[in-house]
Design a protein around this motif. Structure first.
Motif, PDB file in Angstrom:
ATOM      1  N   GLN A 189       0.784  -1.225   0.000  1.00 42.62           N
ATOM      2  CA  GLN A 189       0.000   0.000   0.000  1.00 42.62           C
ATOM      3  C   GLN A 189       0.818   1.278   0.000  1.00 42.62           C
ATOM      4  OE1 GLN A 189      -3.647   0.184   0.915  1.00 42.62           O
ATOM      5  NE2 GLN A 189      -3.872  -1.914   0.337  1.00 42.62           N
ATOM      6  N   GLY A 190       2.127   1.240  -0.013  1.00 40.83           N
ATOM      7  CA  GLY A 190       2.938   2.434   0.132  1.00 40.83           C
ATOM      8  C   GLY A 190       2.727   3.503  -0.923  1.00 40.83           C
ATOM      9  N   ARG A 191       2.273   3.177  -2.094  1.00 41.75           N
ATOM     10  CA  ARG A 191       2.127   4.140  -3.192  1.00 41.75           C
ATOM     11  C   ARG A 191       0.718   4.661  -3.370  1.00 41.75           C
ATOM     12  NH1 ARG A 191       3.900  -0.079  -7.399  1.00 41.75           N
ATOM     13  NH2 ARG A 191       2.803  -1.283  -5.879  1.00 41.75           N
ATOM     14  N   PHE A 192      -0.187   4.358  -2.459  1.00 35.32           N
ATOM     15  CA  PHE A 192      -1.597   4.666  -2.673  1.00 35.32           C
ATOM     16  C   PHE A 192      -2.079   5.812  -1.791  1.00 35.32           C
ATOM     17  CE2 PHE A 192      -0.952   0.201  -3.739  1.00 35.32           C
ATOM     18  CZ  PHE A 192      -1.328   0.243  -5.059  1.00 35.32           C
ATOM     19  N   ASN A 193      -2.999   6.632  -2.331  1.00 33.05           N
ATOM     20  CA  ASN A 193      -3.571   7.719  -1.543  1.00 33.05           C
ATOM     21  C   ASN A 193      -4.700   7.192  -0.663  1.00 33.05           C
ATOM     22  OD1 ASN A 193      -6.018   7.637  -3.048  1.00 33.05           O
ATOM     23  ND2 ASN A 193      -5.229   9.080  -4.538  1.00 33.05           N
ATOM     24  N   ARG A 197       3.344   9.701 -15.638  1.00 27.10           N
ATOM     25  CA  ARG A 197       4.268  10.822 -15.833  1.00 27.10           C
ATOM     26  C   ARG A 197       4.709  11.344 -14.470  1.00 27.10           C
ATOM     27  NH1 ARG A 197       0.003  12.971 -18.795  1.00 27.10           N
ATOM     28  NH2 ARG A 197       0.046  14.680 -17.282  1.00 27.10           N
ATOM     29  N   GLU A 198       5.948  11.760 -14.399  1.00 25.86           N
ATOM     30  CA  GLU A 198       6.482  12.257 -13.134  1.00 25.86           C
ATOM     31  C   GLU A 198       5.722  13.501 -12.659  1.00 25.86           C
ATOM     32  OE1 GLU A 198      10.775  13.081 -11.056  1.00 25.86           O
ATOM     33  OE2 GLU A 198      10.554  13.575 -13.183  1.00 25.86           O
ATOM     34  N   ASP A 199       5.362  14.397 -13.563  1.00 23.54           N
ATOM     35  CA  ASP A 199       4.638  15.605 -13.159  1.00 23.54           C
ATOM     36  C   ASP A 199       3.274  15.253 -12.548  1.00 23.54           C
ATOM     37  OD1 ASP A 199       3.808  14.818 -15.768  1.00 23.54           O
ATOM     38  OD2 ASP A 199       3.011  16.823 -16.169  1.00 23.54           O
ATOM     39  N   TRP A 200       2.611  14.247 -13.097  1.00 24.19           N
ATOM     40  CA  TRP A 200       1.328  13.806 -12.542  1.00 24.19           C
ATOM     41  C   TRP A 200       1.546  13.200 -11.151  1.00 24.19           C
ATOM     42  CZ3 TRP A 200      -0.714   9.281 -10.709  1.00 24.19           C
ATOM     43  CH2 TRP A 200      -2.090   9.263 -10.512  1.00 24.19           C
ATOM     44  N   HIS A 255      -0.100  14.183  -7.430  1.00 27.79           N
ATOM     45  CA  HIS A 255      -1.020  13.257  -6.761  1.00 27.79           C
ATOM     46  C   HIS A 255      -0.378  12.379  -5.692  1.00 27.79           C
ATOM     47  CE1 HIS A 255      -4.440  14.197  -9.331  1.00 27.79           C
ATOM     48  NE2 HIS A 255      -3.550  14.344 -10.283  1.00 27.79           N
ATOM     49  N   HIS A 256       0.905  12.108  -5.799  1.00 21.83           N
ATOM     50  CA  HIS A 256       1.598  11.217  -4.863  1.00 21.83           C
ATOM     51  C   HIS A 256       3.002  11.738  -4.563  1.00 21.83           C
ATOM     52  CE1 HIS A 256      -1.544   8.163  -5.401  1.00 21.83           C
ATOM     53  NE2 HIS A 256      -1.508   8.493  -6.678  1.00 21.83           N
ATOM     54  N   PRO A 257       3.122  12.984  -4.056  1.00 19.13           N
ATOM     55  CA  PRO A 257       4.456  13.560  -3.852  1.00 19.13           C
ATOM     56  C   PRO A 257       5.334  12.759  -2.892  1.00 19.13           C
ATOM     57  CG  PRO A 257       2.768  14.934  -2.832  1.00 19.13           C
ATOM     58  CD  PRO A 257       2.057  13.892  -3.633  1.00 19.13           C
ATOM     59  N   LYS A 258       4.735  12.187  -1.870  1.00 18.77           N
ATOM     60  CA  LYS A 258       5.516  11.395  -0.907  1.00 18.77           C
ATOM     61  C   LYS A 258       6.115  10.163  -1.583  1.00 18.77           C
ATOM     62  CE  LYS A 258       5.090   9.352   3.684  1.00 18.77           C
ATOM     63  NZ  LYS A 258       4.162   9.079   4.785  1.00 18.77           N
ATOM     64  N   TRP A 259       5.346   9.524  -2.439  1.00 17.37           N
ATOM     65  CA  TRP A 259       5.831   8.346  -3.169  1.00 17.37           C
ATOM     66  C   TRP A 259       6.984   8.728  -4.102  1.00 17.37           C
ATOM     67  CZ3 TRP A 259       4.564   7.262  -8.579  1.00 17.37           C
ATOM     68  CH2 TRP A 259       5.056   6.040  -9.016  1.00 17.37           C
ATOM     69  N   VAL A 260       6.854   9.857  -4.809  1.00 20.38           N
ATOM     70  CA  VAL A 260       7.915  10.308  -5.714  1.00 20.38           C
ATOM     71  C   VAL A 260       9.191  10.572  -4.916  1.00 20.38           C
ATOM     72  CG1 VAL A 260       8.639  12.105  -7.326  1.00 20.38           C
ATOM     73  CG2 VAL A 260       6.301  11.250  -7.398  1.00 20.38           C
TER      74      VAL A 260
END
Length: 177
Positions: A72-76, A155-158, A162-167
């Motif tokens: 679940q680490g990548r999910f909002n 895309r990295e910008d998306w 939406h998921h800055p912590k994951w990036v």
């Protein structure tokens, strides 16, 4: 001739995760269709093979329950809630489905409201599916996420929106797949 800058792609879902999603989605649609045919008299008459539909519903449900969820680490929060609600619905479908199936064979196990609960679970699932489809196919800010589950990347910008912590975890190399 103007060139557009290249957009960096981030791997979001592996082939296995995407395959599990589509197996889950396919099983859900089979269960929804067979459930609708079993519960709506007009569809039941149109199909006409009620015992076959019951078998399809039961065996698809058994296969659906064996499915495992991804990390679940990548999910909002909405995606996490969807996973929890889907798991809860699967358990409730299994329990009420068992009593519907076994109650036909042994009337001591027939629960009076199992069919009503099972039907309401189907309606709830249907509307959750509509919301899921709206967000993945129509809503402008989340539509790009369809690329993640079909092609495995976003895309990295998306992802930053939406998921800055994951990036950030990806950039630091802290993400375990």
């Amino acid at each position: 001739m103007a060139t557009t800058p290249s957009v960096r792609r981030l791997s979001r879902f592996s082939r296995t995760e995407r395959a599990l999603h589509w197996v889950h989605a396919s099983a859900f649609l089979v269960l929804l269709a067979s459930g609708l045919c079993l519960s709506l008299p007009s569809l039941a008459e149109l199909i006409g093979r009620r015992p076959l539909l019951k078998d399809i519903d039961v065996y698809t449900a058994l296969a659906w329950l064996k499915r495992r969820r991804a990390a679940q680490g990548r999910f909002n929060a909405g995606q996490k809630i969807n996973a929890i609600v889907t798991a809860a619905l699967a358990v409730l479908f299994a329990v009420t489905g068992f009593f519907l199936w076994y109650g036909e064979r042994n009337h001591a196990f027939r629960l009076q409201n199992a069919l009503i609960v099972h039907d309401w679970l189907m309606y709830i699932s249907f509307f959750l599916l509509l919301g899921h489809l709206y967000l993945s196919l129509i809503h402008p800010s989340t539509r790009h996420s369809l690329s993640a589950i079909t092609r495995g990347w976003v895309r990295e910008d998306w992802a930053l929106r939406h998921h800055p912590k994951w990036v950030e975890q990806l950039r630091q190399g802290d993400v375990v797949r």
